[in-house]
Design a protein around this motif. Structure first.
Motif, PDB file in Angstrom:
ATOM      1  N   MET A   1       0.834  -1.378   0.061  1.00 60.50           N
ATOM      2  CA  MET A   1       0.015  -0.152  -0.100  1.00 60.50           C
ATOM      3  C   MET A   1       0.848   1.313   0.070  1.00 60.50           C
ATOM      4  SD  MET A   1      -2.825   1.183   2.793  1.00 60.50           S
ATOM      5  CE  MET A   1      -4.105   2.495   2.440  1.00 60.50           C
ATOM      6  N   ARG A   2       0.628   1.974  -0.879  1.00 55.97           N
ATOM      7  CA  ARG A   2       1.371   3.448  -1.098  1.00 55.97           C
ATOM      8  C   ARG A   2       0.784   4.480  -0.488  1.00 55.97           C
ATOM      9  NH1 ARG A   2       3.738   2.523  -5.139  1.00 55.97           N
ATOM     10  NH2 ARG A   2       5.866   2.367  -4.463  1.00 55.97           N
ATOM     11  N   ILE A   3       0.985   5.227   0.460  1.00 60.46           N
ATOM     12  CA  ILE A   3       0.409   6.468   1.120  1.00 60.46           C
ATOM     13  C   ILE A   3       1.009   7.718   0.866  1.00 60.46           C
ATOM     14  CG2 ILE A   3      -0.545   7.338   3.367  1.00 60.46           C
ATOM     15  CD1 ILE A   3      -0.656   4.459   4.304  1.00 60.46           C
ATOM     16  N   LEU A   4       0.237   8.568   0.481  1.00 58.93           N
ATOM     17  CA  LEU A   4       0.759   9.848   0.206  1.00 58.93           C
ATOM     18  C   LEU A   4       0.665  10.782   1.365  1.00 58.93           C
ATOM     19  CD1 LEU A   4       2.166  12.237  -1.902  1.00 58.93           C
ATOM     20  CD2 LEU A   4      -0.196  12.734  -2.265  1.00 58.93           C
ATOM     21  N   VAL A   5       1.702  11.191   1.870  1.00 60.42           N
ATOM     22  CA  VAL A   5       1.760  12.201   3.004  1.00 60.42           C
ATOM     23  C   VAL A   5       2.251  13.513   2.562  1.00 60.42           C
ATOM     24  CG1 VAL A   5       2.649  12.659   5.320  1.00 60.42           C
ATOM     25  CG2 VAL A   5       2.209  10.200   4.587  1.00 60.42           C
ATOM     26  N   THR A   6       1.278  14.663   2.525  1.00 57.52           N
ATOM     27  CA  THR A   6       1.719  15.834   2.008  1.00 57.52           C
ATOM     28  C   THR A   6       2.034  16.517   3.457  1.00 57.52           C
ATOM     29  OG1 THR A   6      -0.725  16.862   2.574  1.00 57.52           O
ATOM     30  CG2 THR A   6      -0.406  15.919   0.351  1.00 57.52           C
ATOM     31  N   GLY A   7       2.708  17.639   2.943  1.00 51.24           N
ATOM     32  CA  GLY A   7       3.575  18.312   4.174  1.00 51.24           C
ATOM     33  C   GLY A   7       4.547  17.327   4.957  1.00 51.24           C
ATOM     34  N   GLY A   8       5.226  16.388   3.891  1.00 53.76           N
ATOM     35  CA  GLY A   8       6.006  15.327   4.694  1.00 53.76           C
ATOM     36  C   GLY A   8       7.427  15.763   5.199  1.00 53.76           C
ATOM     37  N   ALA A   9       7.650  17.244   5.145  1.00 53.63           N
ATOM     38  CA  ALA A   9       8.985  17.383   5.861  1.00 53.63           C
ATOM     39  C   ALA A   9       8.505  18.239   7.106  1.00 53.63           C
ATOM     40  CB  ALA A   9       9.563  18.341   4.944  1.00 53.63           C
ATOM     41  N   GLY A  10       7.314  18.253   7.537  1.00 56.79           N
ATOM     42  CA  GLY A  10       6.860  19.114   8.422  1.00 56.79           C
ATOM     43  C   GLY A  10       6.869  18.340   9.899  1.00 56.79           C
ATOM     44  N   LYS A  11       6.732  18.882  10.903  1.00 50.83           N
ATOM     45  CA  LYS A  11       6.844  18.351  12.188  1.00 50.83           C
ATOM     46  C   LYS A  11       5.790  16.963  12.439  1.00 50.83           C
ATOM     47  CE  LYS A  11       8.723  22.348  14.481  1.00 50.83           C
ATOM     48  NZ  LYS A  11       8.689  23.602  15.565  1.00 50.83           N
ATOM     49  N   VAL A  12       4.707  17.395  12.003  1.00 51.87           N
ATOM     50  CA  VAL A  12       3.587  16.295  12.388  1.00 51.87           C
ATOM     51  C   VAL A  12       3.925  14.967  11.663  1.00 51.87           C
ATOM     52  CG1 VAL A  12       1.291  15.437  12.250  1.00 51.87           C
ATOM     53  CG2 VAL A  12       1.752  17.664  12.902  1.00 51.87           C
ATOM     54  N   ALA A  13       4.201  15.142  10.423  1.00 50.09           N
ATOM     55  CA  ALA A  13       4.517  14.101   9.444  1.00 50.09           C
ATOM     56  C   ALA A  13       6.006  13.390   9.955  1.00 50.09           C
ATOM     57  CB  ALA A  13       4.654  14.590   7.952  1.00 50.09           C
ATOM     58  N   THR A  14       7.028  14.246  10.273  1.00 48.17           N
ATOM     59  CA  THR A  14       8.305  13.454  10.815  1.00 48.17           C
ATOM     60  C   THR A  14       7.923  12.504  12.334  1.00 48.17           C
ATOM     61  OG1 THR A  14       9.477  15.429  10.025  1.00 48.17           O
ATOM     62  CG2 THR A  14      10.337  14.214  11.685  1.00 48.17           C
ATOM     63  N   SER A  15       6.906  13.082  12.901  1.00 50.99           N
ATOM     64  CA  SER A  15       6.759  12.265  14.104  1.00 50.99           C
ATOM     65  C   SER A  15       5.821  10.890  13.761  1.00 50.99           C
ATOM     66  CB  SER A  15       5.744  13.033  15.338  1.00 50.99           C
ATOM     67  OG  SER A  15       4.511  13.420  14.701  1.00 50.99           O
ATOM     68  N   LEU A  16       5.194  11.173  12.667  1.00 47.84           N
ATOM     69  CA  LEU A  16       4.330  10.001  12.208  1.00 47.84           C
ATOM     70  C   LEU A  16       5.148   8.904  11.642  1.00 47.84           C
ATOM     71  CD1 LEU A  16       0.974  11.488  10.668  1.00 47.84           C
ATOM     72  CD2 LEU A  16       1.357   9.957  12.734  1.00 47.84           C
ATOM     73  N   ARG A  17       6.337   9.275  10.881  1.00 49.48           N
ATOM     74  CA  ARG A  17       6.922   8.438   9.817  1.00 49.48           C
ATOM     75  C   ARG A  17       7.317   7.129  10.398  1.00 49.48           C
ATOM     76  NH1 ARG A  17      11.309  12.386   7.444  1.00 49.48           N
ATOM     77  NH2 ARG A  17      12.095  10.468   6.918  1.00 49.48           N
ATOM     78  N   SER A  18       7.823   7.242  11.584  1.00 51.78           N
ATOM     79  CA  SER A  18       8.338   5.753  12.156  1.00 51.78           C
ATOM     80  C   SER A  18       7.180   5.041  12.606  1.00 51.78           C
ATOM     81  CB  SER A  18       9.494   5.947  13.295  1.00 51.78           C
ATOM     82  OG  SER A  18       8.780   6.610  14.299  1.00 51.78           O
ATOM     83  N   ARG A  19       6.169   5.738  13.185  1.00 51.29           N
ATOM     84  CA  ARG A  19       5.064   5.061  13.772  1.00 51.29           C
ATOM     85  C   ARG A  19       4.098   4.631  12.843  1.00 51.29           C
ATOM     86  NH1 ARG A  19       6.204   9.727  17.089  1.00 51.29           N
ATOM     87  NH2 ARG A  19       6.160   9.240  19.096  1.00 51.29           N
ATOM     88  N   LEU A  20       3.947   4.870  11.436  1.00 49.29           N
ATOM     89  CA  LEU A  20       3.187   4.325  10.361  1.00 49.29           C
ATOM     90  C   LEU A  20       3.920   2.955   9.608  1.00 49.29           C
ATOM     91  CD1 LEU A  20       1.580   7.118   9.094  1.00 49.29           C
ATOM     92  CD2 LEU A  20       0.943   5.975  10.825  1.00 49.29           C
ATOM     93  N   VAL A  21       5.233   2.506  10.221  1.00 52.56           N
ATOM     94  CA  VAL A  21       5.819   1.623   9.524  1.00 52.56           C
ATOM     95  C   VAL A  21       4.825   0.485   9.454  1.00 52.56           C
ATOM     96  CG1 VAL A  21       7.784   0.296   9.532  1.00 52.56           C
ATOM     97  CG2 VAL A  21       8.128   2.636  10.111  1.00 52.56           C
ATOM     98  N   ALA A  22       4.723  -0.283   8.309  1.00 50.74           N
ATOM     99  CA  ALA A  22       3.985  -1.623   8.359  1.00 50.74           C
ATOM    100  C   ALA A  22       4.508  -2.347   7.226  1.00 50.74           C
ATOM    101  CB  ALA A  22       2.497  -1.227   8.236  1.00 50.74           C
ATOM    102  N   ASP A  23       4.396  -3.809   7.165  1.00 50.06           N
ATOM    103  CA  ASP A  23       4.867  -4.409   6.179  1.00 50.06           C
ATOM    104  C   ASP A  23       4.082  -4.359   4.866  1.00 50.06           C
ATOM    105  OD1 ASP A  23       6.562  -5.727   7.756  1.00 50.06           O
ATOM    106  OD2 ASP A  23       5.314  -7.531   8.065  1.00 50.06           O
TER     107      ASP A  23
END
Length: 273
Positions: A1-23
């Motif tokens: 599954m490919r998920i587009l995250v807009t604002g991907g360099a922002g603080k919220v997206a940065t805090s999410l990135r490791s938390r949304l890791v999935a196979d």
């Protein structure tokens, strides 16, 4: 599954990135600048561009299964800026999603879309409902209310599934004593995103982005309907916050008993730092 995250360099997206890791999951980060390197990131892609550029948005959405829309102007600005960055940018995203057959979107709205609503424990003992009519406290809040209505149009007319999240204070720890009521922890933020991505056929929804805070006065019911069950509570920080800022009065203090807090008092022409 490919998920587009807009604002991907922002603080919220940065805090999410490791938390949304999935196979089997790939995060495609879309922003004007390259996202920072972080530990624990999963499979990721980066696409540079602006939400104001429909061609860039179309390229970013190519091959995407779902969208987490965090990008745009996050502070008060003049009408042209908030409309260009938030309303027009979201239009480009929704229109591209429609054209490319992307059905599922989570859109970051804001508590400031409903900023002038006041705590009313007598009428709403379980907290203010998430889908209260817009009462924006700023031009920024107005742009987020416009985004919500635009999302509703795309759900009703084109059959998209869109969940708009009226986000409170999404920070590592609750800021000021206002955060004792309105904090959204990073872990609960990730739980919220996962619920928005997995809820079966939600249609159009508005939910509060808030943790399970003891002093919370925004409803969790709408989030629970889509499977969002927050676990964190700002009360663990209460002694520290009260020592610094004093005991909060969420009933009588206009800086605390309005959804938009002190944003309701600031002149529209003043930029918020």
């Amino acid at each position: 599954m490919r998920i587009l995250v807009t604002g991907g360099a922002g603080k919220v997206a940065t805090s999410l990135r490791s938390r949304l890791v999935a196979d089997g999951r790939v995060l495609r980060l879309f922003d004007l600048v390259h996202p920072p390197e972080i530990d624990g990131a999963g499979a990721e892609e980066t696409v540079l561009g602006s939400l104001a550029d429909p061609d860039a948005v179309a390229a970013a959405c190519e091959g995407v299964d779902a969208i987490v829309h965090l990008g745009g102007q996050s502070k008060e600005a003049d009408a042209g800026e908030v409309l260009r960055s938030n309303a027009l940018g979201t239009y480009h995203l929704l229109e591209t999603a429609r054209r490319q057959g992307i059905k599922r979107l989570m859109i970051a709205s804001s508590s400031h879309a409903a900023g002038f609503h006041v705590r009313d424990a007598a009428t709403y003992p379980d907290g203010l409902p998430a889908a209260l009519p817009p009462r924006p406290d700023t031009l920024y809040g107005w742009s987020k209310a416009a985004v919500e209505s635009l999302a509703s149009l795309y759900v009703d007319r084109f059959g998209l599934d869109v969940i708009c999240v009226r986000i409170g204070l999404w920070f590592p720890t609750p800021p000021q004593n206002r955060g004792l009521a309105t904090w959204l922890s990073p872990d609960d933020g990730a739980r919220l995103v996962e619920a928005c991505l997995s809820a079966p056929s939600p249609g159009f929804r508005i939910i509060w982005g808030v943790s399970r805070n003891t002093r919370r006065w925004w409803s969790l019911a709408e989030g629970e309907e889509i499977g969002y069950f927050p676990k964190d509570d700002a009360e663990v920080y209460a002694a520290e916050r009260i020592a610094e800022f004093g005991e909060p009065d969420f009933d009588g203090d206009p800086e605390l008993n309005r959804v938009g807090a002190w944003w309701c008092d600031w002149p529209l022409g003043r930029r918020m730092g």
